[in-house]
Design a protein around this motif. Structure first.
Motif, PDB file in Angstrom:
ATOM      1  N   ASN A  97       0.870  -1.171   0.000  1.00 20.15           N
ATOM      2  CA  ASN A  97       0.000   0.000   0.000  1.00 20.15           C
ATOM      3  C   ASN A  97       0.909   1.223   0.000  1.00 20.15           C
ATOM      4  O   ASN A  97       1.663   1.441   0.934  1.00 20.15           O
ATOM      5  CB  ASN A  97      -0.876  -0.006   1.257  1.00 20.15           C
ATOM      6  N   SER A  98       0.868   2.018  -1.056  1.00 19.11           N
ATOM      7  CA  SER A  98       1.904   3.033  -1.262  1.00 19.11           C
ATOM      8  C   SER A  98       1.460   4.447  -0.931  1.00 19.11           C
ATOM      9  O   SER A  98       0.355   4.848  -1.247  1.00 19.11           O
ATOM     10  CB  SER A  98       2.353   2.994  -2.726  1.00 19.11           C
ATOM     11  N   ARG A  99       2.369   5.184  -0.293  1.00 16.49           N
ATOM     12  CA  ARG A  99       2.246   6.636  -0.211  1.00 16.49           C
ATOM     13  C   ARG A  99       3.360   7.185  -1.086  1.00 16.49           C
ATOM     14  O   ARG A  99       4.526   6.873  -0.913  1.00 16.49           O
ATOM     15  CB  ARG A  99       2.414   7.126   1.223  1.00 16.49           C
ATOM     16  N   LEU A 100       3.017   7.997  -2.069  1.00 15.10           N
ATOM     17  CA  LEU A 100       3.938   8.300  -3.154  1.00 15.10           C
ATOM     18  C   LEU A 100       5.122   9.182  -2.785  1.00 15.10           C
ATOM     19  O   LEU A 100       4.943  10.310  -2.355  1.00 15.10           O
ATOM     20  CB  LEU A 100       3.168   9.009  -4.281  1.00 15.10           C
ATOM     21  N   PRO A 101       6.343   8.692  -2.974  1.00 15.92           N
ATOM     22  CA  PRO A 101       7.510   9.563  -2.899  1.00 15.92           C
ATOM     23  C   PRO A 101       7.540  10.481  -4.124  1.00 15.92           C
ATOM     24  O   PRO A 101       6.762  10.313  -5.056  1.00 15.92           O
ATOM     25  CB  PRO A 101       8.681   8.578  -2.922  1.00 15.92           C
ATOM     26  N   LEU A 102       8.479  11.403  -4.151  1.00 14.08           N
ATOM     27  CA  LEU A 102       8.470  12.434  -5.188  1.00 14.08           C
ATOM     28  C   LEU A 102       9.372  12.128  -6.376  1.00 14.08           C
ATOM     29  O   LEU A 102       9.212  12.735  -7.425  1.00 14.08           O
ATOM     30  CB  LEU A 102       8.885  13.786  -4.571  1.00 14.08           C
ATOM     31  N   THR A 103      10.335  11.243  -6.238  1.00 14.56           N
ATOM     32  CA  THR A 103      11.262  11.001  -7.326  1.00 14.56           C
ATOM     33  C   THR A 103      11.390   9.525  -7.623  1.00 14.56           C
ATOM     34  O   THR A 103      11.112   8.669  -6.784  1.00 14.56           O
ATOM     35  CB  THR A 103      12.667  11.542  -6.982  1.00 14.56           C
ATOM     36  N   LYS A 104      11.862   9.223  -8.856  1.00 11.69           N
ATOM     37  CA  LYS A 104      12.080   7.834  -9.233  1.00 11.69           C
ATOM     38  C   LYS A 104      13.119   7.179  -8.332  1.00 11.69           C
ATOM     39  O   LYS A 104      13.008   6.011  -7.989  1.00 11.69           O
ATOM     40  CB  LYS A 104      12.529   7.752 -10.697  1.00 11.69           C
ATOM     41  N   LYS A 105      14.151   7.925  -7.967  1.00 18.20           N
ATOM     42  CA  LYS A 105      15.221   7.386  -7.135  1.00 18.20           C
ATOM     43  C   LYS A 105      14.682   6.943  -5.785  1.00 18.20           C
ATOM     44  O   LYS A 105      14.953   5.837  -5.310  1.00 18.20           O
ATOM     45  CB  LYS A 105      16.327   8.423  -6.952  1.00 18.20           C
ATOM     46  N   LEU A 106      13.884   7.813  -5.152  1.00 14.47           N
ATOM     47  CA  LEU A 106      13.300   7.477  -3.859  1.00 14.47           C
ATOM     48  C   LEU A 106      12.338   6.308  -3.984  1.00 14.47           C
ATOM     49  O   LEU A 106      12.322   5.407  -3.154  1.00 14.47           O
ATOM     50  CB  LEU A 106      12.570   8.686  -3.279  1.00 14.47           C
ATOM     51  N   ILE A 107      11.534   6.331  -5.035  1.00 11.57           N
ATOM     52  CA  ILE A 107      10.530   5.291  -5.198  1.00 11.57           C
ATOM     53  C   ILE A 107      11.198   3.949  -5.448  1.00 11.57           C
ATOM     54  O   ILE A 107      10.787   2.926  -4.933  1.00 11.57           O
ATOM     55  CB  ILE A 107       9.543   5.675  -6.310  1.00 11.57           C
ATOM     56  N   SER A 108      12.263   3.926  -6.236  1.00 12.35           N
ATOM     57  CA  SER A 108      12.949   2.670  -6.513  1.00 12.35           C
ATOM     58  C   SER A 108      13.508   2.062  -5.226  1.00 12.35           C
ATOM     59  O   SER A 108      13.416   0.859  -5.008  1.00 12.35           O
ATOM     60  CB  SER A 108      14.074   2.897  -7.522  1.00 12.35           C
ATOM     61  N   LYS A 109      14.090   2.884  -4.367  1.00 14.47           N
ATOM     62  CA  LYS A 109      14.644   2.403  -3.103  1.00 14.47           C
ATOM     63  C   LYS A 109      13.541   1.831  -2.226  1.00 14.47           C
ATOM     64  O   LYS A 109      13.705   0.767  -1.611  1.00 14.47           O
ATOM     65  CB  LYS A 109      15.367   3.540  -2.383  1.00 14.47           C
ATOM     66  N   LYS A 110      12.406   2.512  -2.176  1.00 15.32           N
ATOM     67  CA  LYS A 110      11.300   2.047  -1.339  1.00 15.32           C
ATOM     68  C   LYS A 110      10.735   0.739  -1.898  1.00 15.32           C
ATOM     69  O   LYS A 110      10.424  -0.185  -1.140  1.00 15.32           O
ATOM     70  CB  LYS A 110      10.218   3.123  -1.276  1.00 15.32           C
ATOM     71  N   ILE A 111      10.637   0.638  -3.203  1.00 16.16           N
ATOM     72  CA  ILE A 111      10.127  -0.578  -3.838  1.00 16.16           C
ATOM     73  C   ILE A 111      11.034  -1.765  -3.521  1.00 16.16           C
ATOM     74  O   ILE A 111      10.565  -2.848  -3.155  1.00 16.16           O
ATOM     75  CB  ILE A 111      10.005  -0.384  -5.358  1.00 16.16           C
ATOM     76  N   ILE A 112      12.332  -1.554  -3.668  1.00 16.52           N
ATOM     77  CA  ILE A 112      13.299  -2.616  -3.368  1.00 16.52           C
ATOM     78  C   ILE A 112      13.154  -3.086  -1.925  1.00 16.52           C
ATOM     79  O   ILE A 112      13.153  -4.289  -1.635  1.00 16.52           O
ATOM     80  CB  ILE A 112      14.736  -2.117  -3.638  1.00 16.52           C
ATOM     81  N   ASN A 113      13.006  -2.143  -1.010  1.00 15.11           N
ATOM     82  CA  ASN A 113      12.856  -2.491   0.407  1.00 15.11           C
ATOM     83  C   ASN A 113      11.595  -3.311   0.663  1.00 15.11           C
ATOM     84  O   ASN A 113      11.604  -4.270   1.446  1.00 15.11           O
ATOM     85  CB  ASN A 113      12.837  -1.224   1.264  1.00 15.11           C
ATOM     86  N   TYR A 114      10.500  -2.937  -0.018  1.00 19.16           N
ATOM     87  CA  TYR A 114       9.253  -3.667   0.199  1.00 19.16           C
ATOM     88  C   TYR A 114       9.292  -5.058  -0.423  1.00 19.16           C
ATOM     89  O   TYR A 114       8.739  -6.005   0.128  1.00 19.16           O
ATOM     90  CB  TYR A 114       8.063  -2.875  -0.335  1.00 19.16           C
ATOM     91  N   ILE A 115       9.927  -5.189  -1.576  1.00 17.18           N
ATOM     92  CA  ILE A 115      10.061  -6.516  -2.185  1.00 17.18           C
ATOM     93  C   ILE A 115      10.861  -7.429  -1.259  1.00 17.18           C
ATOM     94  O   ILE A 115      10.489  -8.581  -1.006  1.00 17.18           O
ATOM     95  CB  ILE A 115      10.737  -6.415  -3.563  1.00 17.18           C
ATOM     96  N   THR A 116      11.955  -6.899  -0.738  1.00 14.21           N
ATOM     97  CA  THR A 116      12.811  -7.664   0.171  1.00 14.21           C
ATOM     98  C   THR A 116      12.058  -8.049   1.439  1.00 14.21           C
ATOM     99  O   THR A 116      12.116  -9.197   1.903  1.00 14.21           O
ATOM    100  CB  THR A 116      14.064  -6.848   0.537  1.00 14.21           C
ATOM    101  N   LYS A 117      11.318  -7.094   1.985  1.00  9.23           N
ATOM    102  CA  LYS A 117      10.564  -7.351   3.221  1.00  9.23           C
ATOM    103  C   LYS A 117       9.458  -8.384   2.986  1.00  9.23           C
ATOM    104  O   LYS A 117       9.219  -9.249   3.833  1.00  9.23           O
ATOM    105  CB  LYS A 117       9.963  -6.045   3.728  1.00  9.23           C
ATOM    106  N   ALA A 118       8.792  -8.302   1.823  1.00  9.57           N
ATOM    107  CA  ALA A 118       7.734  -9.265   1.503  1.00  9.57           C
ATOM    108  C   ALA A 118       8.305 -10.672   1.394  1.00  9.57           C
ATOM    109  O   ALA A 118       7.712 -11.645   1.877  1.00  9.57           O
ATOM    110  CB  ALA A 118       7.036  -8.868   0.206  1.00  9.57           C
ATOM    111  N   ALA A 119       9.478 -10.786   0.765  1.00 10.46           N
ATOM    112  CA  ALA A 119      10.125 -12.095   0.633  1.00 10.46           C
ATOM    113  C   ALA A 119      10.516 -12.640   2.004  1.00 10.46           C
ATOM    114  O   ALA A 119      10.360 -13.839   2.280  1.00 10.46           O
ATOM    115  CB  ALA A 119      11.351 -11.978  -0.267  1.00 10.46           C
ATOM    116  N   GLU A 120      11.006 -11.767   2.876  1.00  8.13           N
ATOM    117  CA  GLU A 120      11.366 -12.190   4.233  1.00  8.13           C
ATOM    118  C   GLU A 120      10.137 -12.665   5.003  1.00  8.13           C
ATOM    119  O   GLU A 120      10.231 -13.510   5.896  1.00  8.13           O
ATOM    120  CB  GLU A 120      12.042 -11.029   4.972  1.00  8.13           C
ATOM    121  N   GLY A 121       8.972 -12.109   4.629  1.00 10.12           N
ATOM    122  CA  GLY A 121       7.716 -12.529   5.252  1.00 10.12           C
ATOM    123  C   GLY A 121       7.115 -13.756   4.598  1.00 10.12           C
ATOM    124  O   GLY A 121       5.950 -14.090   4.854  1.00 10.12           O
TER     125      GLY A 121
END
Length: 264
Positions: A3-27
């Motif tokens: 469930n996303s709250r939008l960051p302002l840049t592609k760079k920020l969004i990419s980092k957040k996406i990577i973190n969530y993918i990793t966290k989902a896999a850990e779960g």
């Protein structure tokens, strides 16, 4: 589901996406689904030319980075991005499915643009020209839709008849009078009438209503993330689909031999 709250840049969004993918896999998730416009937010002041210049191809850095992260974490990913199009100053609103090896196994370009209720997506986007065939994943056969597509029952029915067991609709549902009611009602209806799961991750914050949702084939809401940002987990049971389609055989009981006889 993210469930996303939008960051302002592609760079920020990419980092957040990577973190969530990793966290989902850990779960121990086998698939993570993101909302529409996960790449970045295009506000009213951003011109169509500016958006087109920021768009990428499916081989671009944005999707490739997600693919690499999916491979590293051995998880499937459903998401969306702004895709370059042949039309000047217009982009496709495109979703994708990435498998556990990091390969893009399906893409879908949004066919129903949100030209309604004071919005006009066609000022910046161009329509896709076809519905993507359902794609096989470890969860089941997935049919892809995007946001406004949910308002058109012909599309979800076509996907269900083609074999979809799960409909996934990355969304950015705009706030407004009765809009959350529409959102809940439409997602439940698409699930019930097709005897399938509906997974609809939605943007939260900014102009969007949030409420990422998962509905089972009988219309039960299994997850409603309200205004929460983060990850929600749901189990998908293919046997449940078979059971409900057996006791409520809506696809089987259709009268396609009669429908076409009605003329305007």
């Amino acid at each position: 589901m993210y469930n996303s709250r939008l960051p302002l840049t592609k760079k920020l969004i990419s980092k957040k996406i990577i973190n969530y993918i990793t966290k989902a896999a850990e779960g121990k998730a086998t698939l993570v689904a993101f909302p529409e416009f996960m790449m970045f937010y295009t506000n009213s002041s951003q011109t169509s030319n500016q958006l087109a210049n920021l768009a990428e191809t499916i081989q671009g850095n944005f999707v490739s980075t997600i693919g690499n992260t999916a491979k590293e974490n051995h998880i499937q990913v459903v998401g969306s991005f702004y895709e370059k199009s042949p039309k000047k100053n217009r982009v496709y609103d495109t979703s994708f499915v990435i498998d556990k090896s990091g390969k893009v196994i399906s893409t879908y370009r949004k066919i129903h643009l949100y030209d309604a209720l004071g919005f006009k997506e066609s000022n910046k986007m161009v329509k896709g020209s076809k519905i993507a065939k359902p794609v096989k994943t470890s969860l089941g056969k997935i049919g892809m839709m995007i946001c406004y597509d949910l308002r058109f029952p012909e599309m979800s029915r076509s996907l269900a008849v083609a074999g979809s067991e799960i409909l996934i609709a990355p969304s950015a549902w705009v706030k407004g009078n009765l809009k959350e009611e529409h959102w809940i009602t439409i997602n439940k209806t698409r699930a019930i009438e097709n005897g399938c799961y509906v997974i609809a991750p939605d943007q939260v914050g900014n102009i969007y209503c949030g409420r990422s949702i998962v509905v089972d084939p009988y219309g039960r809401i299994l997850l409603d993330m309200k205004k929460k940002q983060g990850i929600g987990y749901v189990n998908i049971d293919l046997e449940n689909i078979k059971k409900i389609r057996k006791v409520l055989p809506l696809l089987k009981n259709r009268r396609t031999d009669i429908y076409a006889t009605l003329k305007a």
